[in-house]
Write an enzyme that holds these catalytic residues in place. Structure first.
Site, PDB file in Angstrom:
ATOM      1  N   ARG A 151      26.282  28.129 -54.476  1.00  0.00           N
ATOM      2  CA  ARG A 151      27.011  29.337 -54.141  1.00  0.00           C
ATOM      3  C   ARG A 151      26.510  29.819 -52.781  1.00  0.00           C
ATOM      4  NH1 ARG A 151      25.244  29.904 -59.553  1.00  0.00           N
ATOM      5  NH2 ARG A 151      26.947  30.055 -61.072  1.00  0.00           N
ATOM      6  N   LYS A 174      22.526  32.610 -60.763  1.00  0.00           N
ATOM      7  CA  LYS A 174      22.826  33.865 -61.454  1.00  0.00           C
ATOM      8  C   LYS A 174      21.909  34.057 -62.660  1.00  0.00           C
ATOM      9  CE  LYS A 174      27.707  34.262 -60.153  1.00  0.00           C
ATOM     10  NZ  LYS A 174      29.098  34.340 -60.641  1.00  0.00           N
ATOM     11  N   HIS A 242      33.507  29.350 -50.585  1.00  0.00           N
ATOM     12  CA  HIS A 242      33.378  29.054 -52.011  1.00  0.00           C
ATOM     13  C   HIS A 242      34.201  27.830 -52.403  1.00  0.00           C
ATOM     14  CE1 HIS A 242      31.855  30.146 -55.928  1.00  0.00           C
ATOM     15  NE2 HIS A 242      33.063  30.030 -56.448  1.00  0.00           N
ATOM     16  N   ARG A 245      32.255  24.636 -52.778  1.00  0.00           N
ATOM     17  CA  ARG A 245      31.609  24.439 -54.084  1.00  0.00           C
ATOM     18  C   ARG A 245      32.612  23.883 -55.091  1.00  0.00           C
ATOM     19  NH1 ARG A 245      27.631  26.465 -57.923  1.00  0.00           N
ATOM     20  NH2 ARG A 245      28.637  27.586 -59.631  1.00  0.00           N
ATOM     21  N   HIS A 268      26.236  26.695 -64.343  1.00  0.00           N
ATOM     22  CA  HIS A 268      27.078  27.502 -65.225  1.00  0.00           C
ATOM     23  C   HIS A 268      26.346  27.776 -66.539  1.00  0.00           C
ATOM     24  CE1 HIS A 268      31.063  26.141 -63.149  1.00  0.00           C
ATOM     25  NE2 HIS A 268      30.526  27.189 -62.563  1.00  0.00           N
ATOM     26  N   TYR A 277      37.664  22.855 -64.162  1.00  0.00           N
ATOM     27  CA  TYR A 277      37.933  21.779 -63.215  1.00  0.00           C
ATOM     28  C   TYR A 277      38.731  20.663 -63.894  1.00  0.00           C
ATOM     29  CZ  TYR A 277      34.559  24.338 -60.470  1.00  0.00           C
ATOM     30  OH  TYR A 277      33.911  25.332 -59.786  1.00  0.00           O
TER      31      TYR A 277
END
Length: 299
Positions: A151, A174, A242, A245, A268, A277
Site C-alpha cells: 500500500r 493495517k 493503488h 497494488r 489482507h 481479484y
C-alpha cells in the site's frame, strides 16, 4: 555528429545516467531515431532548435502512418525528453522541452496496469521530475507498490534502517499486522539509486522517503506524480498508485499464484478481501511469487 552517434549518446544517457528499463531505452531511442531521420537532423543544436510546431507536424505524420492515440502520446513524451536532453547538451540555459499537448484519449474501462505500463509509469516519472533525486525517489516508491504489492502508506512508512533492501522485506500493514514480502531486483536497484541520490541523511529511525524540503514524503505528492505520468502515457483515470497494488495481485493470480499465498503477500485480514481479484489455486508463497511475477526475473 552522425545520427548513430547522437542516438548512441542518447541511449547511453537513458541506460547509464537515468537507469531506464531496457524497454524504455528501446522505445525512446526508436522515437528519437524516427525524428532524426524525418527531419534530417545532424547535431544537438539542430534538435534543440525544434519547436512545438515541429513536434506537431512530426506527430501528424506518424498518425498518418497509422499509430493510435495512446502510441502517439507515448511518442510525444519520448520526444520531449529527447529535445530537453539536446537543449542541455547544446548549452541552452533553459533546457525545457516544447510545450505540446498530447492527443485526447477515450476513457477505457477500468483495468489493471500492464507490466510494461507499470515500468513505463515509473520511468516517465523518474525522467520528468524537477530534480534527479526526486525522480529516483518516486520511481522507487511506485516499484515497491507494483513489485511487492505494498500500500502507498506502507511504502512511505519505511525507515532508513530498511535500506539497503534484501530479497525480502518485513512490512507493517493495517492493524499493526506484519508480513514478509519479496523484493524484485529492479525494485532493489531503484531504492539503492534513490538512497545514493537523496541529499538528506537517511538515519535509521527517520523516514526513508523524503519530501523536497527533507520531511516525510506525503501520499499526495506520489499521487500527483502518478497523475502526470498517467496523462502523458494516455492511461485511464483508474491508473492510480493503488492500481499498482491491484495489478500486482491480478498478474500473480493470472499466472498461477494461489489465493491464500496472495492473501499473505497483500496483508489482507480475511480471504474474502483477496477474492475480489479471482479464484485461482496453486502452490507456495515465495516460490509462486518468483515464478509468476512478470518482473521477477532480471534481465
Amino acid at each position: 555528429m552522425s545520427a548513430p552517434e547522437l542516438l548512441a549518446q542518447w541511449r547511453s544517457h537513458l541506460a547509464d545516467a537515468l537507469r531506464r528499463s531496457p524497454h524504455t531505452v528501446r522505445a525512446y531511442t526508436s522515437a528519437a531515431q524516427r525524428l532524426i531521420a524525418a527531419r534530417e537532423l545532424s547535431s544537438w543544436e539542430d534538435i534543440a532548435a525544434l519547436e512545438a510546431h515541429d513536434l506537431r507536424a512530426h506527430l501528424a505524420a506518424r498518425r498518418e502512418e497509422g499509430i493510435a492515440n495512446a502510441s502517439a502520446a507515448r511518442e510525444l513524451s519520448a520526444l520531449k525528453a529527447f529535445i530537453a536532453f539536446a537543449r542541455s547538451e547544446s548549452g541552452d540555459p533553459d533546457p525545457a522541452a516544447p510545450r505540446v499537448r498530447g492527443p485526447r484519449l477515450k476513457k477505457g474501462l477500468p483495468r489493471p496496469v500492464t507490466p510494461d505500463e507499470a515500468i513505463n509509469i515509473a520511468d516517465l516519472i523518474d525522467g520528468t521530475a524537477t530534480e534527479d533525486w526526486i525522480g529516483a525517489r518516486d520511481r522507487a516508491v511506485l516499484l515497491l507498490m507494483y513489485g511487492s504489492g505494498l500500500r502507498i502508506a506502507e511504502a512511505l512508512s519505511l525507515q532508513g534502517r530498511d535500506a539497503p533492501l534484501g530479497e525480502t522485506l518485513q512490512v507493517t500493514g493495517k492493524g499493526g499486522k506484519q508480513r514478509l514480502v519479496p523484493i524484485l531486483p529492479i525494485t532493489r536497484d531503484a531504492v539503492s539509486a534513490y538512497t545514493e541520490a537523496c541529499p538528506y541523511p537517511l538515519s535509521a529511525r527517520e523516514p526513508l522517503f523524503r519530501g523536497a524540503k527533507g520531511g516525510a514524503l506525503s501520499q499526495g505528492m506520489v499521487q500527483k506524480a502518478m497523475a502526470r505520468a498517467r496523462r502523458a502515457l494516455g492511461l485511464p483515470d483508474t491508473a492510480t498508485p493503488h492500481a499498482l497494488r491491484h495489478s500486482f495481485a491480478t498478474h500473480l493470480l493470472g499466472a498461477g499464484a494461489d489465493l491464500r499465498s496472495l492473501q499473505e503477500l497483500l496483508g489482507h485480514a480475511s480471504l474474502g478481501s483477496t477474492q475480489i481479484y479471482t479464484k485461482v489455486d496453486a502452490a507456495s508463497l515465495l516460490e509462486n511469487y518468483r515464478s509468476a511475477h512478470p518482473r521477477a526475473k532480471k534481465g
